[in-house]
Scaffold this motif. Structure first.
Motif, PDB file in Angstrom:
ATOM      1  N   ASN A 255     -38.916  16.539  20.712  1.00 33.30           N
ATOM      2  CA  ASN A 255     -37.938  15.402  20.221  1.00 33.30           C
ATOM      3  C   ASN A 255     -39.048  14.326  19.706  1.00 33.30           C
ATOM      4  O   ASN A 255     -39.124  13.117  20.003  1.00 33.30           O
ATOM      5  CB  ASN A 255     -37.059  14.669  21.010  1.00 33.30           C
ATOM      6  N   PRO A 256     -39.848  14.836  18.594  1.00 30.72           N
ATOM      7  CA  PRO A 256     -40.861  14.194  18.164  1.00 30.72           C
ATOM      8  C   PRO A 256     -40.485  12.979  17.472  1.00 30.72           C
ATOM      9  O   PRO A 256     -39.715  12.781  16.474  1.00 30.72           O
ATOM     10  CB  PRO A 256     -41.679  15.111  17.207  1.00 30.72           C
ATOM     11  N   GLY A 257     -41.250  11.878  17.668  1.00 28.36           N
ATOM     12  CA  GLY A 257     -41.109  10.627  17.056  1.00 28.36           C
ATOM     13  C   GLY A 257     -41.493  10.674  15.752  1.00 28.36           C
ATOM     14  O   GLY A 257     -41.097   9.778  14.680  1.00 28.36           O
ATOM     15  N   CYS A 258     -42.585  11.328  15.441  1.00 22.38           N
ATOM     16  CA  CYS A 258     -43.291  11.354  14.296  1.00 22.38           C
ATOM     17  C   CYS A 258     -42.396  11.968  12.930  1.00 22.38           C
ATOM     18  O   CYS A 258     -42.028  11.541  12.017  1.00 22.38           O
ATOM     19  CB  CYS A 258     -44.631  12.200  14.310  1.00 22.38           C
ATOM     20  N   VAL A 259     -41.664  13.113  13.505  1.00 18.84           N
ATOM     21  CA  VAL A 259     -40.596  13.732  12.660  1.00 18.84           C
ATOM     22  C   VAL A 259     -39.707  12.824  12.283  1.00 18.84           C
ATOM     23  O   VAL A 259     -39.253  12.554  11.167  1.00 18.84           O
ATOM     24  CB  VAL A 259     -40.017  15.063  13.204  1.00 18.84           C
TER      25      VAL A 259
ATOM     26  N   ILE B 290     -44.839  24.385  16.890  1.00 17.02           N
ATOM     27  CA  ILE B 290     -45.967  23.558  16.356  1.00 17.02           C
ATOM     28  C   ILE B 290     -45.388  22.630  15.364  1.00 17.02           C
ATOM     29  O   ILE B 290     -44.501  23.046  14.431  1.00 17.02           O
ATOM     30  CB  ILE B 290     -47.072  24.490  15.669  1.00 17.02           C
ATOM     31  N   VAL B 291     -45.800  21.445  15.378  1.00 17.58           N
ATOM     32  CA  VAL B 291     -45.272  20.115  14.387  1.00 17.58           C
ATOM     33  C   VAL B 291     -46.406  20.106  13.410  1.00 17.58           C
ATOM     34  O   VAL B 291     -47.622  19.755  13.664  1.00 17.58           O
ATOM     35  CB  VAL B 291     -45.098  18.912  15.358  1.00 17.58           C
ATOM     36  N   LEU B 292     -45.843  20.127  12.178  1.00 17.45           N
ATOM     37  CA  LEU B 292     -46.960  19.886  11.000  1.00 17.45           C
ATOM     38  C   LEU B 292     -46.692  18.864   9.895  1.00 17.45           C
ATOM     39  O   LEU B 292     -45.282  18.758   9.970  1.00 17.45           O
ATOM     40  CB  LEU B 292     -46.997  21.237  10.346  1.00 17.45           C
TER      41      LEU B 292
ATOM     42  N   GLY C  25     -44.409   5.791  14.448  1.00 18.33           N
ATOM     43  CA  GLY C  25     -43.333   6.661  15.265  1.00 18.33           C
ATOM     44  C   GLY C  25     -43.792   7.443  16.698  1.00 18.33           C
ATOM     45  O   GLY C  25     -43.346   7.746  17.501  1.00 18.33           O
ATOM     46  N   CYS C  26     -44.873   7.991  16.517  1.00 19.87           N
ATOM     47  CA  CYS C  26     -45.722   8.828  17.464  1.00 19.87           C
ATOM     48  C   CYS C  26     -46.166   8.065  18.449  1.00 19.87           C
ATOM     49  O   CYS C  26     -47.136   6.910  18.305  1.00 19.87           O
ATOM     50  CB  CYS C  26     -46.777   9.667  17.002  1.00 19.87           C
ATOM     51  N   PRO C  27     -45.658   8.044  19.772  1.00 21.54           N
ATOM     52  CA  PRO C  27     -46.213   6.876  20.713  1.00 21.54           C
ATOM     53  C   PRO C  27     -47.698   7.245  21.291  1.00 21.54           C
ATOM     54  O   PRO C  27     -48.366   6.754  21.983  1.00 21.54           O
ATOM     55  CB  PRO C  27     -45.146   7.319  21.864  1.00 21.54           C
ATOM     56  N   TYR C  28     -47.998   8.376  21.019  1.00 18.72           N
ATOM     57  CA  TYR C  28     -49.106   8.929  21.545  1.00 18.72           C
ATOM     58  C   TYR C  28     -50.311   8.850  20.540  1.00 18.72           C
ATOM     59  O   TYR C  28     -51.575   8.988  20.678  1.00 18.72           O
ATOM     60  CB  TYR C  28     -49.368  10.695  21.978  1.00 18.72           C
ATOM     61  N   LYS C  29     -50.028   8.078  19.147  1.00 20.81           N
ATOM     62  CA  LYS C  29     -50.986   7.835  18.092  1.00 20.81           C
ATOM     63  C   LYS C  29     -51.796   9.163  17.874  1.00 20.81           C
ATOM     64  O   LYS C  29     -52.912   9.088  17.793  1.00 20.81           O
ATOM     65  CB  LYS C  29     -51.869   6.824  18.727  1.00 20.81           C
ATOM     66  N   LYS C  30     -51.088  10.221  17.681  1.00 17.76           N
ATOM     67  CA  LYS C  30     -51.664  11.448  17.426  1.00 17.76           C
ATOM     68  C   LYS C  30     -51.273  12.004  16.016  1.00 17.76           C
ATOM     69  O   LYS C  30     -51.505  12.950  15.467  1.00 17.76           O
ATOM     70  CB  LYS C  30     -51.322  12.476  18.130  1.00 17.76           C
ATOM     71  N   VAL C  31     -50.738  10.895  15.203  1.00 18.59           N
ATOM     72  CA  VAL C  31     -50.877  11.051  13.746  1.00 18.59           C
ATOM     73  C   VAL C  31     -51.885  10.170  12.899  1.00 18.59           C
ATOM     74  O   VAL C  31     -52.053   8.862  13.387  1.00 18.59           O
ATOM     75  CB  VAL C  31     -49.676  10.891  12.946  1.00 18.59           C
ATOM     76  N   TYR C  32     -52.802  10.711  12.110  1.00 12.72           N
ATOM     77  CA  TYR C  32     -53.799  10.065  11.773  1.00 12.72           C
ATOM     78  C   TYR C  32     -53.633   9.757  10.152  1.00 12.72           C
ATOM     79  O   TYR C  32     -53.475  10.929   9.478  1.00 12.72           O
ATOM     80  CB  TYR C  32     -55.266  10.464  12.129  1.00 12.72           C
TER      81      TYR C  32
ATOM     82  N   ILE D 286     -54.140  15.657  23.020  1.00 13.40           N
ATOM     83  CA  ILE D 286     -54.030  16.316  21.738  1.00 13.40           C
ATOM     84  C   ILE D 286     -52.550  15.913  21.356  1.00 13.40           C
ATOM     85  O   ILE D 286     -51.800  15.231  22.158  1.00 13.40           O
ATOM     86  CB  ILE D 286     -54.332  17.736  21.760  1.00 13.40           C
ATOM     87  N   CYS D 287     -52.079  16.497  20.205  1.00 14.27           N
ATOM     88  CA  CYS D 287     -50.907  16.157  19.835  1.00 14.27           C
ATOM     89  C   CYS D 287     -49.942  16.941  20.835  1.00 14.27           C
ATOM     90  O   CYS D 287     -50.474  18.076  20.954  1.00 14.27           O
ATOM     91  CB  CYS D 287     -50.486  16.893  18.086  1.00 14.27           C
ATOM     92  N   ASN D 288     -48.844  16.547  21.091  1.00 11.06           N
ATOM     93  CA  ASN D 288     -48.181  17.375  22.258  1.00 11.06           C
ATOM     94  C   ASN D 288     -47.067  18.152  21.818  1.00 11.06           C
ATOM     95  O   ASN D 288     -46.154  18.980  22.414  1.00 11.06           O
ATOM     96  CB  ASN D 288     -47.196  16.305  23.146  1.00 11.06           C
ATOM     97  N   HIS D 289     -46.908  18.323  20.456  1.00 19.43           N
ATOM     98  CA  HIS D 289     -46.115  19.241  19.788  1.00 19.43           C
ATOM     99  C   HIS D 289     -44.484  19.063  20.424  1.00 19.43           C
ATOM    100  O   HIS D 289     -44.064  19.994  20.883  1.00 19.43           O
ATOM    101  CB  HIS D 289     -46.497  20.542  19.618  1.00 19.43           C
ATOM    102  N   CYS D 290     -44.053  17.865  20.552  1.00 22.26           N
ATOM    103  CA  CYS D 290     -42.916  17.206  21.187  1.00 22.26           C
ATOM    104  C   CYS D 290     -41.663  18.208  20.763  1.00 22.26           C
ATOM    105  O   CYS D 290     -41.606  18.634  19.714  1.00 22.26           O
ATOM    106  CB  CYS D 290     -42.748  15.948  21.068  1.00 22.26           C
TER     107      CYS D 290
END
Ligand code: SF4
Ligand code: SF4
Lengths: 495, 226
Positions: A189-193, A209-211, A226-233, A183-187
């Protein structure tokens, strides 16, 4: 010390049976909508395998996460200016074909077909275009090692395994695999943010929680890269990015996220931890070898008076601190040291931790004696999945951590075996326990939490104290029992 | 009379609507503010189309803007004969470059089924208006050359007269039809702004260059970064 709270998770991989119930639970609640048919906020992949989207771990291709450039943290996507230059075309964006084209079947054909000598067939049609398609891939196309030559053999985590080790992995009768639910790791140091030019993505300090703010997202598409886990769709219908929300409307009302709640193997644990936000950057900059330790260090001891004082000073409610003291995540990660982040080398400091699979260890019975491979406390090297492979997945290549965790779990297994089946010599067990610093008390506690946990032992969900946030802007009694997104009309494309 | 409507009434209506509706939409339906990118569905043609279009038109608009806002600087730049020629040819090239991108984007929108099904009337209206406008611009640039020189005395003056609320159409009245149409279309596009995906122009995320990388929100406190 800047103490923040984070809802974190542990997935115990030995228990995952690969049933995909978690994915279905999530899909039914959140992504069963036009534009997100292809998206699985929770997905389960077979390892070795290339995952979903295909080869998501290949960061040379997708440029996700952070890298160290002259001792500084930099997005693999490049500097800030390059993000603006690439607004009109993101060269690293995965397209729908890297996931799969969602389809359904034309079921009417079955009813409307004229009488024929052969059975009518419901043709697959694309859920995007509505036209008939050839199905070429799906979200778990390489489930249980299907299509091994194309998928499993190209797993990026096999990179530094010798030819012989690879051969063995796929040898008939020795072949081995395990499941990694993601699932999203709610990092931390999130790359998505960091990659979002619009600043639409944020982390909630109260629970981590990252939203993605749907109102601020402008479809610049950088978070997906940016998300290395490809958890943004990317929702191709509304033109907005979406991601796992950790079922926050459920969590805020004390319920476990749907994928946790429905997990058949009961592999999932949820709890709150306290961490020191001042040290995020410093920890994310450590060398690959030290990343796991650094991430552990930043998690604070919730029993420490200093930490409690600093937490309270930062507005963290007393009850949350209490829950942090009961957190199963803290036990797995900090006390027992057997749970690790997925790919810490991406340096986003993910907050879902995995207990690596022990997998079929080679055991046999010799008369009355139960033996593990050659000697009792067989080295994890004789575990069928190479330790190097596991370390590529969970510890940025540091095999010591994996060896330690596997040995500890082996010791625990033999300890219980000696108790129940009585076919392991006592002294052997004692020796192992000593070596792994495992007391009978801890062993019992581990056994209990891993094998027989109740619902409330697995999910220790801190109170969200919504009333405290609500009372600043509205009447608490008016908003009582209301929870949700605040959307008043269905999302649509454009105006 | 028609000229009065086309070059005074309509521009005012277009600008007023653009601002009013744009603001209204921003506050009442912010969710709809999006560039509505389709790169996720089709990646290859977009590369050639989107990059050519965006960079081409950005440079062209920049030239229009300097001529309008800083006429002296503009005239100084195009002043010498050699420089005027260079600018003229660059202008043609850029116009063709962005027109190439636009046409490719239109072909893509028609021929790629995935992109086609996401397109609505607003998308097409916008795309066609832009094609007409850039084509007109190119036509004017080629057949009424040295626009860099006459623009400041005619179009600029007319626009300034509009902005200073002393509208004067004498500057544009005697212009050839193609030039007039080009002026008119400019305001048609302004009118389209708030009703289409064009709104994304106003939300270009320039603040990204200096904001902290991480965005952390304390629901119970105020916004702060790491
Ligand atoms: S896993 Fe990806 S989407 Fe989730 S917080 Fe981390 S970087 Fe962002
Ligand atoms: S529901 Fe649980 S056991 Fe089943 S695949 Fe998901 S994580 Fe594994």
């Amino acid at each position: 010390m800047d103490v923040r709270a984070q809802i974190a998770a542990v997935f115990h991989l030995d228990k995952c049976i690969g049933c995909h119930t978690c994915s279905i639970a999530c899909k039914n609640i959140w992504t069963d909508r036009k534009g997100l048919e292809y998206a699985w906020w929770n997905n389960v992949e077979t390892k070795p395998g290339t995952g979903y989207p295909t080869l998501w771990e290949d960061q040379e291709k997708y440029k996700g996460g952070w890298e160290l450039a002259n001792g500084e943290l930099r997005l693999k996507l490049g500097g800030r200016v390059s993000r603006l230059i690439n607004l009109f075309y993101n060269p690293y964006l995965p397209t729908i074909d890297d996931y799969y084209e969602p389809w359904t079947y034309r079921y009417e054909d079955l009813f409307n077909s004229p009488e024929m000598d052969v059975q009518p067939v419901a043709r697959p049609i694309s859920m995007i275009t509505g036209e008939p398609i050839e199905i070429e891939a799906g979200p778990n196309w390489d489930d249980d090692l299907s299509g091994t030559p194309v998928y499993a053999r190209n797993d990026p985590n096999l990179k530094n395994l010798s030819e012989e080790e690879r051969q063995k992995l796929f040898e008939f009768e020795r072949v081995v695999f395990f499941y990694v639910p993601r699932i999203c790791n709610h990092c931390l140091n999130p790359g998505c943010v960091a990659a979002c030019p619009a600043g639409a993505i944020y982390k909630r300090a109260e629970d981590g929680i990252v939203l993605i703010s749907q109102e601020k997202c402008r479809a610049w598409r950088m978070c997906i890269s940016g998300c290395p886990y490809k958890k943004v769709y990317f929702n191709w219908n509304t033109g907005k990015s979406e991601k796992c929300i950790l079922c926050y409307p459920r969590v805020e009302t004390g319920m476990a996220p749907a994928c946790f709640h429905s997990c058949v193997g009961r592999i999932r644990y949820l709890g709150v931890i306290l961490y020191d936000a001042d040290r995020i950057e410093e920890s994310a900059k450590k060398s690959d070898r030290d990343l796991v330790d650094a991430q552990r260090d930043i998690i604070l001891n919730p029993f420490d008076e200093e930490v409690i004082k600093a937490a309270k000073a930062n507005g963290i409610h007393e009850s949350v601190i209490e829950y942090a003291q009961k957190s199963p995540v803290y036990k797995f990660v900090k006390e027992w040291k057997i749970a690790f982040p997925l790919h810490p080398e991406y340096r986003t400091m993910p907050m879902v931790f995995y207990v690596p699979p022990l997998l079929p260890i080679m055991a046999f019975r010799k008369g009355e004696i139960y033996e593990l491979a050659k000697d009792f406390f067989s080295t994890p090297e004789s575990v069928r999945i190479p330790v190097r492979y596991l370390s590529n997945l969970f510890t940025a290549g540091n095999e010591d951590h994996i060896n330690y965790a596997l040995k500890k779990m082996l010791a625990l297994r033999l300890y219980k075996r000696a108790q129940n089946a009585k076919d392991v010599p006592e002294e052997e067990v004692k020796k192992m326990m000593q070596q792994m610093e495992l007391t009978p008390e801890v062993a019992e506690e581990m056994y209990r939490l891993m094998s027989l946990p109740t619902f409330h032992e697995r999910f220790v969900i801190p109170p969200s104290h919504r009333e405290l946030s609500v009372e600043r802007s509205a009447d608490v009694y008016d908003t009582k029992a209301s929870v949700g997104f605040g959307f008043r009309k269905p999302p649509q494309r454009g105006m | 009379m028609l000229d009065l409507f086309l070059f005074v009434g309509f521009p005012y209506i277009a600008i007023a609507l653009a601002i009013a509706v744009g603001i209204y939409r921003y506050f009442s339906d912010r969710f709809s503010y999006s560039s509505l990118s389709t790169q996720f569905l089709e990646n290859n043609k977009l590369f050639w189309g989107s990059i050519s279009w965006h960079y081409g038109i950005l440079l062209i608009l920049l030239a229009h803007l300097t001529a309008f806002l800083l006429p002296d600087l503009h005239l100084a730049v195009v002043g010498g004969p050699l420089r005027a020629v260079v600018l003229e040819v660059t202008g043609w090239a850029l116009a063709m470059y962005s027109l190439f991108g636009l046409v490719l984007l239109a072909i893509r929108r028609l021929s790629d089924t995935r992109v086609a099904v996401t397109s609505n009337l607003a998308d097409w209206l916008l795309l066609l208006s832009l094609i007409v406008q850039v084509a007109l611009g190119l036509y004017v640039a080629v057949f009424y050359s040295w626009g860099g020189l006459w623009f400041t005395q005619t179009a600029s003056s007319w626009l300034w007269s509009l902005f200073t609320l002393r509208p004067d159409i004498s500057y544009v009245q005697t212009m050839p039809w193609a030039v007039k149409l080009h002026f008119f279309m400019a305001f048609v596009i302004i009118l389209l702004f708030p009703f289409t995906r064009l709104v994304h122009v106003f939300t270009v995320p320039i603040t990204y260059l200096w904001r902290p990388y991480q965005v952390v929100i304390w629901v119970r406190k105020s916004v702060r970064g790491v």
